[in-house]
Design a protein around this motif. Structure first.
Motif, short mmCIF file in Angstrom:
data_model
loop_
_atom_site.label_atom_id
_atom_site.label_comp_id
_atom_site.label_asym_id
_atom_site.label_seq_id
_atom_site.Cartn_x
_atom_site.Cartn_y
_atom_site.Cartn_z
N ARG A 1 -2.61 6.01 12.59
CA ARG A 1 -2.21 4.50 12.20
C ARG A 1 -2.16 3.49 10.63
O ARG A 1 -1.49 2.77 10.01
N SER A 2 -3.37 4.60 10.13
CA SER A 2 -2.53 4.33 8.06
C SER A 2 -1.23 4.26 7.66
O SER A 2 -1.32 4.04 6.68
N THR B 1 1.45 5.40 9.19
CA THR B 1 2.80 5.50 9.89
C THR B 1 2.28 3.63 10.14
O THR B 1 4.14 2.55 10.19
N GLU B 2 1.78 2.90 9.85
CA GLU B 2 1.62 1.28 10.11
C GLU B 2 2.18 0.85 11.51
O GLU B 2 2.25 -0.13 12.04
N LYS C 1 6.26 10.66 10.57
CA LYS C 1 7.00 10.39 9.66
C LYS C 1 7.95 11.49 8.91
O LYS C 1 8.31 12.59 8.95
#
Length: 130
Positions: A83-84, A86-87, A105
């Motif tokens: 989550r951090s 890839t947002e 990514k």
């Protein structure tokens, strides 16, 4: 032996020492070798350019981070890192973590890709750079 080889041998035998020396130098230049190394075995001269040097292989400059495996006991900590990085929202990140292998990514430089890989691995994921 092949007739052509026998013909060459006959011609080489007729050369003077000076002519034979010039022939060796010409063959060394032609084939990028050094005949003086290795007791009669012709070896590549590392100082001379080879055909590979003339057509260098391009180095990879962009990398993708692939999340390959997520151990069940590490799923939550890996989910937080995904989550951090890839947002993504919780639901989307959970889908990524549950559906491995998956590229998370793309198009990163080597430093960023390595850093991302280390973050995921420290959380327990198995990651590769492609």
């Amino acid at each position: 032996m092949v007739l052509r080889i026998l013909t060459v041998i006959d011609k080489v035998q007729d050369l003077s020492l000076l002519e034979a020396t010039e022939l060796v130098k010409a063959l060394e230049n032609l084939f990028n070798v050094d005949a003086s190394i290795g007791g009669g075995v012709m070896m590549m001269n590392p100082d001379q350019n080879t055909s590979e040097d003339k057509n260098p292989v391009e180095k990879q400059t962009e990398f993708n981070v692939s999340l390959d495996q997520v151990p069940p006991e590490k799923k939550i900590s890996i989910l937080k890192v995904v989550r951090s990085i890839t947002e993504l929202g919780l639901k989307e990140a959970k889908e990524v973590v549950e559906n491995t292998p998956q590229i998370i990514k793309e198009g990163l430089n080597i430093d960023t890709a390595e850093e991302t890989k280390k973050l995921l691995e420290s959380a327990g994921a198995i990651v590769t750079l492609v």
